[in-house]
Design an enzyme around this catalytic site. Structure first.
Site: not given
Length: 260
Positions: A150, A163, A167
């Site tokens: 991402s 998150y 990632k």
């Protein structure tokens, strides 16, 4: 089998994107980017092993791709080992994996708890290690693994701390795995999408969507097909000398200055 460029005069560039005779696994094939990636691989000639926990979604993409249906929870090592075994039993070989599995937790950092941390890292990062150990290690003769990371791995955003960190860990894993697995002919790469509209995207108010589009140099948001095209490229022989890299697919957003 499409993983390395052939000497000049022995092939053409369009040949290199073909995956005829290959078996390619898509983890998280049931919807969005995973479903589009399965379509792309199938259209390039691969037999696609469609892996998802949801049997209804999985069946739909299997019909679209004439693929192989395997239900599995990719956070379970035993399931991944079974995927590798059943894929090779069905086709006699295993040549590549695309892993789109992940779940974004949008929550202020100071409001997160231990369960949030454990869940986010297991789903968005932790499962990638056994993917490499159980699937890439079972490749027939070299192959390619491409993870979907991402843009959050490369920049900060409110509510995306866990998150983004997960990632970012995946990005680092890709680079080290490429070094370790390269001598066996295994390439490991990643694609980092910017905001991409899929069925799983966070709904955005019209004004916010317009603001985001206005910041994209190409003046649109990404689609699942945009990401699938990048994934197909990295799985193909066109990328036969590319490993340990992260391809950002964001319409140019990350090239803009932070403050303007």
């Amino acid at each position: 089998m499409g993983q390395a460029a052939l000497p000049s005069g022995r092939t053409t560039y369009p040949d290199l994107i073909r995956l005829d005779g290959q078996t390619q696994v898509v983890l998280g094939a049931g919807q969005g980017i995973g479903r589009e990636a399965a379509r792309a691989l199938s259209q390039a000639g691969a037999t696609v092993v469609c892996v998802d926990v949801d049997s209804t979604r999985r069946a739909a993409v299997v019909r679209e791709t004439d693929g192989i249906d395997i239900g599995a929870d990719v956070t379970r090592r035993d399931d991944l080992r079974r995927v590798a075994r059943e894929a090779k039993q069905a086709t006699g070989r295993l040549d590549g994996v695309i892993d789109v599995v992940g779940r974004a937790l949008w929550k202020p950092l100071l409001e997160t708890d231990e369960d949030d941390v454990a869940s986010q890292f297991q789903v968005s990062f932790g499962h990638a290690v056994p993917v490499l150990q159980e699937l890439a290690d079972a490749f027939t003769a070299g192959g390619a693994v491409t993870f979907v990371t991402s843009l959050a791995a490369h920049s900060g955003a409110p509510g995306a701390a866990l998150y983004g960190a997960a990632k970012a860990g995946l990005v680092s894993l890709v680079r080290s795995a490429a070094v370790e697995l390269g001598p066996a002919g295994v390439r490991v790469n990643a694609v980092s999408p910017g905001y991409t509209r899929t069925a799983r995207s966070r709904p955005l108010p019209a004004a916010e969507l317009a603001r985001r589009v206005g910041r994209v140099p190409l003046r649109r948001v990404g689609t699942a097909a945009d990401i699938a095209a990048a994934l197909l490229y990295l799985q193909s022989g066109l990328a036969g000398f590319i490993t340990g890299q992260v391809l950002v697919v964001d319409g140019g957003v990350s090239t803009r200055p932070t403050y303007e």
